[in-house]
Design a protein around this motif. Structure first.
Motif, PDB file in Angstrom:
ATOM      1  N   LEU A   1      40.867  34.506  36.737  1.00 12.50           N
ATOM      2  CA  LEU A   1      40.099  35.694  36.366  1.00 12.50           C
ATOM      3  C   LEU A   1      39.450  36.301  37.622  1.00 12.50           C
ATOM      4  CD1 LEU A   1      38.781  34.977  32.845  1.00 12.50           C
ATOM      5  CD2 LEU A   1      40.652  36.371  33.515  1.00 12.50           C
ATOM      6  N   TYR A   2      39.004  35.264  38.457  1.00  9.21           N
ATOM      7  CA  TYR A   2      38.141  35.942  39.619  1.00  9.21           C
ATOM      8  C   TYR A   2      38.639  35.731  41.035  1.00  9.21           C
ATOM      9  CZ  TYR A   2      34.935  34.884  35.721  1.00  9.21           C
ATOM     10  OH  TYR A   2      34.402  35.069  34.484  1.00  9.21           O
ATOM     11  N   ARG A   3      39.608  35.040  41.230  1.00 10.94           N
ATOM     12  CA  ARG A   3      40.311  34.807  42.600  1.00 10.94           C
ATOM     13  C   ARG A   3      41.766  34.797  42.784  1.00 10.94           C
ATOM     14  NH1 ARG A   3      37.670  29.619  45.158  1.00 10.94           N
ATOM     15  NH2 ARG A   3      36.283  30.882  46.479  1.00 10.94           N
ATOM     16  N   SER A   4      42.313  35.526  43.791  1.00  7.83           N
ATOM     17  CA  SER A   4      43.728  35.297  44.146  1.00  7.83           C
ATOM     18  C   SER A   4      43.863  34.831  45.344  1.00  7.83           C
ATOM     19  CB  SER A   4      44.345  36.815  43.772  1.00  7.83           C
ATOM     20  OG  SER A   4      43.551  37.662  44.895  1.00  7.83           O
ATOM     21  N   ARG A   5      42.679  34.615  46.072  1.00  9.18           N
ATOM     22  CA  ARG A   5      42.951  34.128  47.666  1.00  9.18           C
ATOM     23  C   ARG A   5      41.872  33.078  47.487  1.00  9.18           C
ATOM     24  NH1 ARG A   5      45.766  37.329  51.037  1.00  9.18           N
ATOM     25  NH2 ARG A   5      46.187  39.424  50.256  1.00  9.18           N
TER      26      ARG A   5
ATOM     27  N   PRO B   1      36.320  35.801  30.205  1.00 11.72           N
ATOM     28  CA  PRO B   1      35.881  34.257  29.967  1.00 11.72           C
ATOM     29  C   PRO B   1      35.885  33.883  28.597  1.00 11.72           C
ATOM     30  CG  PRO B   1      34.595  35.401  31.804  1.00 11.72           C
ATOM     31  CD  PRO B   1      35.211  36.406  30.902  1.00 11.72           C
ATOM     32  N   GLU B   2      35.291  34.979  27.746  1.00 11.91           N
ATOM     33  CA  GLU B   2      35.349  34.416  26.165  1.00 11.91           C
ATOM     34  C   GLU B   2      36.522  34.320  25.597  1.00 11.91           C
ATOM     35  OE1 GLU B   2      33.554  36.937  27.823  1.00 11.91           O
ATOM     36  OE2 GLU B   2      31.696  36.035  27.802  1.00 11.91           O
ATOM     37  N   THR B   3      37.627  34.997  26.068  1.00  9.09           N
ATOM     38  CA  THR B   3      39.120  34.977  25.618  1.00  9.09           C
ATOM     39  C   THR B   3      39.387  33.450  25.908  1.00  9.09           C
ATOM     40  OG1 THR B   3      39.530  37.215  26.226  1.00  9.09           O
ATOM     41  CG2 THR B   3      41.395  35.790  25.609  1.00  9.09           C
ATOM     42  N   LEU B   4      39.266  33.076  27.061  1.00  5.72           N
ATOM     43  CA  LEU B   4      39.673  31.443  27.361  1.00  5.72           C
ATOM     44  C   LEU B   4      38.894  30.678  26.667  1.00  5.72           C
ATOM     45  CD1 LEU B   4      40.298  32.139  31.204  1.00  5.72           C
ATOM     46  CD2 LEU B   4      41.829  31.971  29.388  1.00  5.72           C
ATOM     47  N   ASP B   5      37.551  30.901  26.353  1.00  8.37           N
ATOM     48  CA  ASP B   5      36.853  30.023  25.500  1.00  8.37           C
ATOM     49  C   ASP B   5      37.484  29.896  24.248  1.00  8.37           C
ATOM     50  OD1 ASP B   5      34.570  29.814  27.506  1.00  8.37           O
ATOM     51  OD2 ASP B   5      33.546  31.027  26.646  1.00  8.37           O
TER      52      ASP B   5
ATOM     53  N   ILE C   1      43.491  25.443  31.553  1.00  9.87           N
ATOM     54  CA  ILE C   1      42.586  26.635  31.096  1.00  9.87           C
ATOM     55  C   ILE C   1      41.642  26.908  32.065  1.00  9.87           C
ATOM     56  CG2 ILE C   1      40.976  27.360  29.407  1.00  9.87           C
ATOM     57  CD1 ILE C   1      42.348  25.973  27.273  1.00  9.87           C
ATOM     58  N   ALA C   2      41.225  25.811  32.766  1.00 12.95           N
ATOM     59  CA  ALA C   2      40.118  26.031  33.936  1.00 12.95           C
ATOM     60  C   ALA C   2      40.803  26.673  35.057  1.00 12.95           C
ATOM     61  CB  ALA C   2      39.506  24.681  34.414  1.00 12.95           C
ATOM     62  N   GLY C   3      42.506  26.525  35.381  1.00 16.01           N
ATOM     63  CA  GLY C   3      42.925  27.272  36.360  1.00 16.01           C
ATOM     64  C   GLY C   3      43.023  28.489  36.014  1.00 16.01           C
TER      65      GLY C   3
END
Length: 158
Positions: free
Chosen positions: A84-88, A33-37, A77-79
């Motif tokens: 990071l957390y979901r694939s389904r 998440p920090e990378t995306l921040d 970026i939110a997508g």
């Protein structure tokens, strides 16, 4: 498309590709998440006209030629955060939100560059009308492309 529009669409594509690579690319295991921040901070720099990397220069140039809103970029970026957390996804509404963020946003980003054919507004009785902006259609096209991409992937994995 004119060379300027082609280059501008390329700059959006390059930014989107680099954004997607953060969670789907070879080094995605290192993305947090920090990378995306940090990526979002870099986006803010681009929109402030202060590119940090060579690819950012092209997007800064695009924004100078074709002003656009930062929100679709933030939404993308939110997508990636969702990736990071979901694939389904449990519901179609959740899947739709994901598809909007990672693909519908591309339609919004591109609309400022692609433009709208305003030749129908040249008739005297049409001159006071505002051109119709196909925002919903641009979003829908991106979502349809993403759903197609997901279905194509399911065919290979299932």
């Amino acid at each position: 498309m004119s060379p300027v529009k082609r280059q501008s669409i390329w700059s959006i594509y390059a930014w989107c590709r680099r954004t997607d690579e953060l969670v789907d690319g070879p080094a995605s295991a290192l993305t947090t998440p920090e990378t995306l921040d940090l990526w979002e901070q870099q986006l803010e720099s681009i929109f402030a006209g202060c590119p940090l990397e060579n690819y950012d220069v092209a997007l800064v140039d695009t924004l100078q030629r074709f002003p656009m809103d930062i929100q679709p970029f933030r939404d993308m970026i939110a997508g990636q955060r969702m990736d990071l957390y979901r694939s389904r996804y449990e519901t179609f509404e959740d899947l739709y939100l994901y598809c909007y963020r990672v693909a519908g946003t591309v339609g919004l980003m591109s609309t400022a560059i692609m433009g709208v054919d305003s030749t129908i507004y040249t008739a005297p009785w049409q001159q006071n009308k505002q051109p119709y902006l196909p925002i919903e259609e641009a979003i829908a096209l991106g979502i349809a492309n993403q759903l197609t991409n997901i279905l194509r992937g399911c065919g290979r994995r299932c």
